[in-house]
Design a protein around this motif. Structure first.
Motif, PDB file in Angstrom:
ATOM      1  N   ASP A 187     -67.115  24.269  -6.691  1.00  0.00           N
ATOM      2  CA  ASP A 187     -68.382  23.624  -6.609  1.00  0.00           C
ATOM      3  C   ASP A 187     -68.596  22.739  -5.320  1.00  0.00           C
ATOM      4  O   ASP A 187     -69.572  22.042  -5.319  1.00  0.00           O
ATOM      5  CB  ASP A 187     -68.871  23.051  -7.874  1.00  0.00           C
ATOM      6  CG  ASP A 187     -69.194  23.764  -8.710  1.00  0.00           C
ATOM      7  OD1 ASP A 187     -69.907  25.052  -8.403  1.00  0.00           O
ATOM      8  OD2 ASP A 187     -69.032  23.703 -10.143  1.00  0.00           O
ATOM      9  N   ARG A 276     -72.194  20.511  -5.454  1.00  0.00           N
ATOM     10  CA  ARG A 276     -73.207  21.439  -6.021  1.00  0.00           C
ATOM     11  C   ARG A 276     -74.647  20.534  -6.312  1.00  0.00           C
ATOM     12  O   ARG A 276     -75.686  21.125  -5.917  1.00  0.00           O
ATOM     13  CB  ARG A 276     -73.004  22.329  -7.188  1.00  0.00           C
ATOM     14  CG  ARG A 276     -74.004  23.340  -7.708  1.00  0.00           C
ATOM     15  CD  ARG A 276     -73.348  24.010  -8.911  1.00  0.00           C
ATOM     16  NE  ARG A 276     -72.527  25.215  -8.420  1.00  0.00           N
ATOM     17  CZ  ARG A 276     -72.872  26.444  -8.076  1.00  0.00           C
ATOM     18  NH1 ARG A 276     -74.399  26.778  -8.228  1.00  0.00           N
ATOM     19  NH2 ARG A 276     -72.383  27.272  -7.707  1.00  0.00           N
ATOM     20  N   ARG A 277     -74.396  19.569  -7.113  1.00  0.00           N
ATOM     21  CA  ARG A 277     -75.425  18.633  -7.503  1.00  0.00           C
ATOM     22  C   ARG A 277     -76.408  18.096  -5.997  1.00  0.00           C
ATOM     23  O   ARG A 277     -77.616  18.318  -6.148  1.00  0.00           O
ATOM     24  CB  ARG A 277     -74.927  17.481  -8.222  1.00  0.00           C
ATOM     25  CG  ARG A 277     -74.400  17.681  -9.338  1.00  0.00           C
ATOM     26  CD  ARG A 277     -75.232  18.157 -10.488  1.00  0.00           C
ATOM     27  NE  ARG A 277     -74.523  18.617 -11.762  1.00  0.00           N
ATOM     28  CZ  ARG A 277     -74.313  19.982 -12.049  1.00  0.00           C
ATOM     29  NH1 ARG A 277     -74.634  20.857 -11.191  1.00  0.00           N
ATOM     30  NH2 ARG A 277     -73.265  20.391 -12.956  1.00  0.00           N
ATOM     31  N   GLU A 280     -78.097  21.192  -4.696  1.00  0.00           N
ATOM     32  CA  GLU A 280     -79.214  21.392  -5.403  1.00  0.00           C
ATOM     33  C   GLU A 280     -80.522  20.666  -5.241  1.00  0.00           C
ATOM     34  O   GLU A 280     -81.662  21.040  -5.064  1.00  0.00           O
ATOM     35  CB  GLU A 280     -78.750  21.568  -6.884  1.00  0.00           C
ATOM     36  CG  GLU A 280     -78.498  22.966  -7.557  1.00  0.00           C
ATOM     37  CD  GLU A 280     -77.843  22.761  -8.973  1.00  0.00           C
ATOM     38  OE1 GLU A 280     -77.379  23.850  -9.288  1.00  0.00           O
ATOM     39  OE2 GLU A 280     -77.562  21.648  -9.306  1.00  0.00           O
ATOM     40  N   GLU A 322     -71.584  28.779 -11.496  1.00  0.00           N
ATOM     41  CA  GLU A 322     -70.943  27.259 -11.390  1.00  0.00           C
ATOM     42  C   GLU A 322     -69.557  27.207 -11.621  1.00  0.00           C
ATOM     43  O   GLU A 322     -69.085  27.995 -12.407  1.00  0.00           O
ATOM     44  CB  GLU A 322     -71.890  26.421 -12.023  1.00  0.00           C
ATOM     45  CG  GLU A 322     -71.579  24.831 -11.798  1.00  0.00           C
ATOM     46  CD  GLU A 322     -72.784  24.028 -12.491  1.00  0.00           C
ATOM     47  OE1 GLU A 322     -72.225  22.890 -12.959  1.00  0.00           O
ATOM     48  OE2 GLU A 322     -73.799  24.374 -12.852  1.00  0.00           O
TER      49      GLU A 322
END
Ligand SMILES: [Zn+2]
Length: 328
Positions: A187, A276-277, A280, A322
């Motif tokens: 990720d 990833r957060r 995003e 994910e």
């Protein structure tokens, strides 16, 4: 899947024996519905948010060189005309409508659009046409002389080739392949930034394919040069014409296979892993369509514009499963 910007020109390029028939070419030029994309250093001629296609008869003047036959659409033959021709003989020609490129002022005049602006303003089909017209007119500007013997070359096949009357060499429009890749590790996503970009902007690593190199080798070499890490499992995703002046961006994803970030070359200011957060959150914000100047606050990640293949690659990665770290 959403098509990449600068793709999707809706026309038959007539890239066959028709182009080699002088009578057929003459008939296209005299066709009552023949129109032309008009472009020059100041940009592409537009009317509102679409290309302003002028009747060919209204723009052909003795000063213009032979118009380039782009192809045929539902209405008839479609040409491209370089409105700045003929250029001074020894001057290096500027690019067609590059507006917004580093160190270049934005396109000035009303009714003109720089190529980068065209990417975000025009429809998919007109954007594709703009890319095609600009790339081919750029090529003609830069290939007036034979690279083999130096004699003046002449357009052939309605402008999709040039030939040298002195040595007989045939020259075809160039497309320069560029690999652009996301490096992933579970990720985590590896992105880099160049100095001229707005604060906070990071994007995919990229570089020209070198002679005698496969695309996979180019991906691995560029990542090693730019970030100092090894990668494996390069997978081709999609491509995007990039007529600044003649590139084709070939989009890949690949996996981190070892090494720590370091040894960044001169081209980049920084390379970093993003989780990833973070990516995003940046994608949800939308982000600026501006290429070079911008208002990122420098603290938060600013993704590349939606018209860039890098953004499509990133969105594609976000849409994927994910993964926990290390599980690839
Ligand atoms: Zn020659």
């Amino acid at each position: 899947v959403e098509a990449n910007t600068f793709t999707g020109a809706l026309l038959d390029r007539a890239f066959d024996k028709r182009r080699r028939d002088p009578a057929w070419l003459q008939a296209q030029r005299r066709h009552s519905a023949a129109r032309a994309v008009v472009a020059g250093t100041a940009g592409l001629k537009v009317a509102g948010s679409h290309l302003d296609l002028a009747p060919l008869t209204s723009i052909i003047a003795p000063a213009f060189p032979e118009p380039v036959l782009l192809g045929l659409d539902d209405h008839g033959p479609l040409f491209a005309v370089d409105e700045d021709s003929p250029a001074p003989v020894l001057e290096r020609p500027p690019m067609i409508g590059a507006g917004g490129r580093r160190a270049e002022p934005p396109p000035p005049a009303e009714g003109r659009l720089g190529l980068r602006e065209a990417a975000t303003t025009l429809s998919q089909a007109d954007g594709g046409l703009a890319a095609y017209a600009a790339a081919i007119l750029n090529w003609h500007r830069a290939h007036r002389y034979c690279p083999n013997c130096g004699a003046a070359t002449e357009p052939q096949e309605g402008g999709l080739a040039r030939s040298c009357p002195a040595c007989g060499a045939q020259h075809h429009p160039r497309t320069d392949p560029v690999v652009i890749m996301l490096v992933t590790d579970g990720d985590r996503l590896l992105l880099g930034r160049q100095r001229p970009w707005p604060p906070g902007r990071y994007s995919a690593l990229a570089g020209f394919v070198s002679p005698g190199e496969s695309l996979e080798e180019a991906v691995a070499r560029e990542v090693q040069e730019e970030a100092g890490v090894r990668v494996t499992a390069a997978i081709y995703m999609s491509s995007q014409p990039w007529p600044f002046p003649a590139s084709l961006m070939l989009g890949f994803t690949c996996r981190w296979a070892g090494g720590e970030l370091g040894g960044i070359d001169d081209e980049l200011q920084d390379v970093r892993w993003f989780d990833r957060r973070e990516v995003e959150a940046a994608a949800e914000e939308g982000g600026s369509e501006v290429w070079l100047q911008g208002s990122g606050d420098g603290g938060r990640l600013l993704l590349p514009p939606r018209s860039a293949i890098a953004r499509r690659l990133i969105e594609g990665w976000l849409a994927g499963p994910e993964l926990s770290l290390g599980q690839t």
